[in-house]
Design a protein around this motif. Structure first.
Motif, PDB file in Angstrom:
ATOM      1  N   ALA A  88       0.829  -1.206   0.000  1.00  0.00           N
ATOM      2  CA  ALA A  88       0.000   0.000   0.000  1.00  0.00           C
ATOM      3  C   ALA A  88       0.866   1.260   0.000  1.00  0.00           C
ATOM      4  N   ALA A  89       1.930   1.244   0.810  1.00  0.00           N
ATOM      5  CA  ALA A  89       2.827   2.402   0.843  1.00  0.00           C
ATOM      6  C   ALA A  89       3.551   2.577  -0.491  1.00  0.00           C
ATOM      7  N   SER A  90       3.903   1.472  -1.134  1.00  0.00           N
ATOM      8  CA  SER A  90       4.572   1.552  -2.444  1.00  0.00           C
ATOM      9  C   SER A  90       3.639   2.150  -3.497  1.00  0.00           C
ATOM     10  N   VAL A  91       2.361   1.729  -3.449  1.00  0.00           N
ATOM     11  CA  VAL A  91       1.385   2.286  -4.384  1.00  0.00           C
ATOM     12  C   VAL A  91       1.203   3.780  -4.144  1.00  0.00           C
ATOM     13  N   LEU A  92       1.118   4.156  -2.875  1.00  0.00           N
ATOM     14  CA  LEU A  92       0.989   5.580  -2.540  1.00  0.00           C
ATOM     15  C   LEU A  92       2.217   6.362  -2.994  1.00  0.00           C
ATOM     16  N   LEU A  93       3.393   5.760  -2.851  1.00  0.00           N
ATOM     17  CA  LEU A  93       4.618   6.425  -3.308  1.00  0.00           C
ATOM     18  C   LEU A  93       4.601   6.626  -4.819  1.00  0.00           C
ATOM     19  N   GLY A  94       4.127   5.623  -5.540  1.00  0.00           N
ATOM     20  CA  GLY A  94       4.020   5.776  -6.994  1.00  0.00           C
ATOM     21  C   GLY A  94       3.061   6.885  -7.378  1.00  0.00           C
ATOM     22  N   PHE A  95       1.939   6.975  -6.658  1.00  0.00           N
ATOM     23  CA  PHE A  95       0.991   8.061  -6.925  1.00  0.00           C
ATOM     24  C   PHE A  95       1.625   9.415  -6.624  1.00  0.00           C
ATOM     25  N   GLU A  96       2.394   9.501  -5.541  1.00  0.00           N
ATOM     26  CA  GLU A  96       3.074  10.756  -5.183  1.00  0.00           C
ATOM     27  C   GLU A  96       4.072  11.150  -6.268  1.00  0.00           C
ATOM     28  N   LEU A  97       4.797  10.199  -6.809  1.00  0.00           N
ATOM     29  CA  LEU A  97       5.760  10.491  -7.879  1.00  0.00           C
ATOM     30  C   LEU A  97       5.048  11.005  -9.127  1.00  0.00           C
ATOM     31  N   LEU A  98       3.920  10.364  -9.475  1.00  0.00           N
ATOM     32  CA  LEU A  98       3.158  10.799 -10.640  1.00  0.00           C
ATOM     33  C   LEU A  98       2.621  12.214 -10.440  1.00  0.00           C
ATOM     34  N   LEU A  99       2.098  12.470  -9.235  1.00  0.00           N
ATOM     35  CA  LEU A  99       1.566  13.793  -8.943  1.00  0.00           C
ATOM     36  C   LEU A  99       2.662  14.858  -8.997  1.00  0.00           C
ATOM     37  N   LEU A 100       3.841  14.533  -8.460  1.00  0.00           N
ATOM     38  CA  LEU A 100       4.943  15.487  -8.502  1.00  0.00           C
ATOM     39  C   LEU A 100       5.369  15.776  -9.928  1.00  0.00           C
ATOM     40  N   ALA A 101       5.402  14.730 -10.759  1.00  0.00           N
ATOM     41  CA  ALA A 101       5.782  14.932 -12.159  1.00  0.00           C
ATOM     42  C   ALA A 101       4.785  15.841 -12.870  1.00  0.00           C
ATOM     43  N   VAL A 102       3.482  15.638 -12.604  1.00  0.00           N
ATOM     44  CA  VAL A 102       2.456  16.487 -13.224  1.00  0.00           C
ATOM     45  C   VAL A 102       2.597  17.930 -12.767  1.00  0.00           C
ATOM     46  N   LEU A 103       2.830  18.136 -11.476  1.00  0.00           N
ATOM     47  CA  LEU A 103       2.976  19.498 -10.948  1.00  0.00           C
ATOM     48  C   LEU A 103       4.205  20.182 -11.523  1.00  0.00           C
ATOM     49  N   LEU A 104       5.282  19.431 -11.682  1.00  0.00           N
ATOM     50  CA  LEU A 104       6.484  20.029 -12.259  1.00  0.00           C
ATOM     51  C   LEU A 104       6.266  20.434 -13.714  1.00  0.00           C
ATOM     52  N   LEU A 105       5.457  19.650 -14.421  1.00  0.00           N
ATOM     53  CA  LEU A 105       5.168  19.999 -15.815  1.00  0.00           C
ATOM     54  C   LEU A 105       4.237  21.198 -15.921  1.00  0.00           C
ATOM     55  N   LEU A 106       3.256  21.252 -15.024  1.00  0.00           N
ATOM     56  CA  LEU A 106       2.266  22.327 -15.092  1.00  0.00           C
ATOM     57  C   LEU A 106       2.799  23.670 -14.591  1.00  0.00           C
ATOM     58  N   PHE A 107       3.557  23.618 -13.527  1.00  0.00           N
ATOM     59  CA  PHE A 107       3.990  24.860 -12.896  1.00  0.00           C
ATOM     60  C   PHE A 107       5.484  25.120 -13.073  1.00  0.00           C
ATOM     61  N   SER A 108       6.094  24.382 -13.987  1.00  0.00           N
ATOM     62  CA  SER A 108       7.527  24.509 -14.268  1.00  0.00           C
ATOM     63  C   SER A 108       8.351  24.043 -13.074  1.00  0.00           C
ATOM     64  N   ALA A 109       9.470  23.453 -13.384  1.00  0.00           N
ATOM     65  CA  ALA A 109      10.320  22.896 -12.328  1.00  0.00           C
ATOM     66  C   ALA A 109      10.880  24.001 -11.458  1.00  0.00           C
ATOM     67  N   SER A 110      10.815  23.794 -10.176  1.00  0.00           N
ATOM     68  CA  SER A 110      11.382  24.751  -9.225  1.00  0.00           C
ATOM     69  C   SER A 110      11.974  23.991  -8.056  1.00  0.00           C
ATOM     70  N   VAL A 111      12.988  24.603  -7.450  1.00  0.00           N
ATOM     71  CA  VAL A 111      13.649  23.949  -6.320  1.00  0.00           C
ATOM     72  C   VAL A 111      12.679  23.760  -5.167  1.00  0.00           C
ATOM     73  N   GLY A 112      11.829  24.744  -4.925  1.00  0.00           N
ATOM     74  CA  GLY A 112      10.893  24.653  -3.809  1.00  0.00           C
ATOM     75  C   GLY A 112       9.894  23.533  -3.988  1.00  0.00           C
ATOM     76  N   LEU A 113       9.316  23.427  -5.193  1.00  0.00           N
ATOM     77  CA  LEU A 113       8.346  22.366  -5.453  1.00  0.00           C
ATOM     78  C   LEU A 113       9.003  20.993  -5.402  1.00  0.00           C
ATOM     79  N   PHE A 114      10.192  20.897  -5.971  1.00  0.00           N
ATOM     80  CA  PHE A 114      10.898  19.608  -5.956  1.00  0.00           C
ATOM     81  C   PHE A 114      11.246  19.194  -4.528  1.00  0.00           C
ATOM     82  N   THR A 115      11.696  20.180  -3.720  1.00  0.00           N
ATOM     83  CA  THR A 115      12.038  19.878  -2.320  1.00  0.00           C
ATOM     84  C   THR A 115      10.808  19.456  -1.533  1.00  0.00           C
TER      85      THR A 115
END
Length: 251
Positions: A88-115
């Motif tokens: 369950a934690a691995s699945v949640l981690l995969g969802f978090e990675l996907l969400l982070l990738a989408v946010l980085l694409l939508l709002f442009s990569a930034s150190v704050g968002l990545f951190t």
């Protein structure tokens, strides 16, 4: 098994066909049969807990195997829980990675968002790894507890045997193959050397069994360690202490 009313002396339930000559399960208390299982060897048809069938009704169990079977079942249950938590934690981690990738694409990569994303995912990743390690550790506790339980029942069979115990007789009594019975006999011999608990067959003058090699000794050592741990936890009455008389060369 089905809570039907049985006539006095019935050997089989008229409603579900359950064999009333079977022994009660040490986990759930149901008088039910057992089924072969790849990991637990035999499991209860009602609760799924590990069991050891004895085909000879004349063999009286000492009960030493009960806490060990309960320990094996607890380890299997805990492994399932930790494994489910890790997945369950691995699945949640995969969802978090996907969400982070989408946010980085939508709002442009930034150190704050990545951190922020890393700080959010790090605890989940650590928990997933820890849960899977716990599942693996609990899984390693199953086999030694089962080995100790089978050695305990095989010891009961050997002590009550009217004639020298052979692999064929033990195989028929415990419903295992002859190679498995031979391994159990080797474990009984190692158990005799380590704990000084001689079987009835040995006491009657039967020549000692020959041990083929170190694998049996290693399995027996793990089995005995699991048995001692279970009894030390107060799950069953302690075995009477016996002094081992071992030849220094064998030691």
């Amino acid at each position: 098994m089905c809570a039907a009313t049985l006539a006095p002396g019935s050997d089989r339930c008229p409603q579900c066909g359950a064999d009333q000559g079977a022994e009660p399960c040490p986990h759930c208390g149901a008088v039910a049969g057992v089924s072969a299982n790849g990991e637990l060897r035999f499991r209860c048809d009602v609760c799924g807990g590990p069991r050891i069938p004895v085909a000879d009704a004349r063999v009286k169990r000492s009960g030493r195997e009960v806490p060990l079977l309960q320990k094996a079942r607890a380890a299997a249950s805990a492994r399932s829980v930790w494994r489910a938590a890790g997945v369950a934690a691995s699945v949640l981690l995969g969802f978090e990675l996907l969400l982070l990738a989408v946010l980085l694409l939508l709002f442009s990569a930034s150190v704050g968002l990545f951190t922020a994303g890393l700080l959010t995912m790090a605890p989940i990743a650590v928990f997933a790894l820890w849960a899977l390690r716990r599942a693996k550790a609990r899984g390693r506790d199953i086999a030694p507890a089962l080995d100790a339980a089978w050695v305990a029942v095989a010891t009961d069979v050997a002590r009550q045997a009217e004639r020298p115990l052979t692999a064929g007789t033990l195989a028929r009594t415990l419903r295992v193959t002859e190679p498995q019975a031979e391994e159990l006999l080797a474990l009984l011999e190692v158990n005799d050397l380590v704990r000084g608990a001689a079987s009835a067959a040995h006491a009657s003058g039967e020549p000692k069994l020959r041990i083929g090699g170190s694998p049996a000794e290693e399995i027996a050592a793990n089995a005995l360690a699991a048995e001692e741990e279970a009894f030390a936890a107060g799950q069953a009455e302690r075995l009477p202490q016996q002094t081992a008389h071992v030849d220094p060369t064998k030691r």
